[in-house]
Write an enzyme that holds these catalytic residues in place. Structure first.
Site, PDB file in Angstrom:
ATOM      1  N   LYS A  86       0.868  -1.182   0.000  1.00 38.01           N
ATOM      2  CA  LYS A  86       0.000   0.000   0.000  1.00 38.01           C
ATOM      3  C   LYS A  86       0.895   1.219   0.000  1.00 38.01           C
ATOM      4  CE  LYS A  86      -3.267   2.435   2.945  1.00 38.01           C
ATOM      5  NZ  LYS A  86      -4.343   2.311   3.922  1.00 38.01           N
TER       6      LYS A  86
HETATM    7  C1  R5P Z   1      -2.503   4.302   7.041  1.00 37.27           C
HETATM    8  O1  R5P Z   1      -2.057   3.226   7.037  1.00 37.27           O
HETATM    9  C2  R5P Z   1      -3.806   4.635   7.633  1.00 37.27           C
HETATM   10  O2  R5P Z   1      -4.007   3.882   8.715  1.00 37.27           O
HETATM   11  C3  R5P Z   1      -4.947   4.499   6.634  1.00 37.27           C
HETATM   12  O3  R5P Z   1      -5.288   3.178   6.415  1.00 37.27           O
HETATM   13  C4  R5P Z   1      -4.564   5.113   5.343  1.00 37.27           C
HETATM   14  O4  R5P Z   1      -3.979   6.339   5.566  1.00 37.27           O
HETATM   15  C5  R5P Z   1      -5.689   5.177   4.331  1.00 37.27           C
HETATM   16  O5  R5P Z   1      -6.588   6.079   4.687  1.00 37.27           O
HETATM   17  P1  R5P Z   1      -6.664   7.519   4.002  1.00 37.27           P
HETATM   18  O6  R5P Z   1      -7.205   7.257   2.622  1.00 37.27           O
HETATM   19  O7  R5P Z   1      -7.616   8.274   4.861  1.00 37.27           O
HETATM   20  O8  R5P Z   1      -5.294   8.071   3.981  1.00 37.27           O
END
Ligand code: R5P
Length: 293
Positions: free
Chosen positions: A205
């Site tokens: 990710k």
């Molecule tokens: C990062 O690992 C956070 O815990 C979220 O899963 C991540 O940031 C994704 O969320 P957002 O799209 O709000 O950034």
């Protein structure tokens, strides 16, 4: 270890040549894995489109109560029909999500910092493999902080999680973190995504950035793109479209869904891009039509 001086700049990514070891399995880099791993990865990545819509609501693990996620028991079930994967903490999942939800689970397993800390890069493995198995998690998500103070610990966390997951065929998703002092450049993401993949993570990710196609080409496992801070919906859909067009195999969005005034329609519009080949223009039109019904 190779000398750091005099390194040549990598440039030949062959972005036009598909990944060579795809075999008959639809998930990049997983062709040589065994049945259990492939089953979990197939729960995450749709065998038809090859892609996934993850809904990230794990923010509470370091942010506490977050705008839009004040009531997990209300917002998550509302969005569930429109996404493929729920990315959350075990506390959120066990308390607020019905086990008959029929959704794939990306379980947040690293933790250890909070918004009260200046440096968020020091984490531990907070959830062990036995609990991930009890929850039937399809992957375990571990934050990695390449270039930060907590780099070594986070690679240790990642490695321990991958080692445990390999014993029981549970994939690991390495989450590439960017901190306030860390750059968000193509150079940084090429470094970080490749390190995390070479440690053995099955999914990465990360964030969308310049030269994204090269980052995808150099990464031997699927990349899913995080949403990041809330953008106007039209811009968020463009980010989603560019990510998929650039080779991402999915989106793992949080705030751009749950902080929208129309979270359900946003999730639906993103799924159109991810699974049905909609452009950002088409998805924006879909979104507008849906909210004006
Ligand atoms: C990062 O690992 C956070 O815990 C979220 O899963 C991540 O940031 C994704 O969320 P957002 O799209 O709000 O950034």
């Amino acid at each position: 270890m190779a000398d750091k001086e005099g390194l040549k700049v990598p440039k030949n990514y062959h972005v036009d040549i598909p990944f060579a070891n795809q075999g008959s399995f639809h998930v990049k880099g997983a062709n040589n894995l065994e049945w259990g791993m492939k089953k979990h990865l197939s729960n995450i990545f749709c065998p038809k489109s090859g892609n996934t819509v993850m809904f990230a609501f794990d923010h509470g693990y370091f942010m506490g109560s977050t705008a839009g996620l004040e009531r997990l028991d209300i917002i998550v079930p509302k969005l569930m029909p429109h996404v493929d994967v729920l990315m959350g903490t075990r506390g959120a999942l066990r308390t607020c999500i019905s086990p008959d939800c029929g959704k794939s689970i990306a379980l947040r397993t690293s933790s250890g910092s909070s918004m009260m800390n200046d440096d968020l890069s020091h984490e531990i493995v907070a959830v062990d493999i036995e609990d991930a198995i009890r929850m039937n998690a399809d992957c375990m998500a571990v934050q990695t902080f390449i270039g930060a103070d907590g780099q070594l610990t986070s690679i240790d966390n990642l490695s321990k999680t991958i080692n445990a997951g390999l014993r029981y065929s549970v994939p690991t998703m390495g989450v590439v973190a960017v901190g306030k002092d860390m750059e968000r450049t193509s150079r940084f993401f090429k470094l970080a995504t490749r390190i995390v993949a070479e440690m053995g993570a099955h999914i990465i990710k990360t964030y969308y950035c310049e030269d994204f196609e090269e980052i995808v080409a150099a990464c031997p496992v699927p990349i899913v793109v995080a949403g990041g801070k809330k953008l106007p919906e039209e811009e968020a859909l463009t980010l989603a479209y560019k990510s998929i067009a650039g080779g991402a195999r999915g989106l793992d969005m949080g705030r751009n869904i749950f902080q929208s005034n129309h979270p359900v329609e946003m999730a639906q519009a993103i799924a159109k891009i991810v699974h049905e080949g909609f452009t950002d223009r088409e998805a924006w039109q879909f979104f507008q039509d849906a909210i004006n019904k």
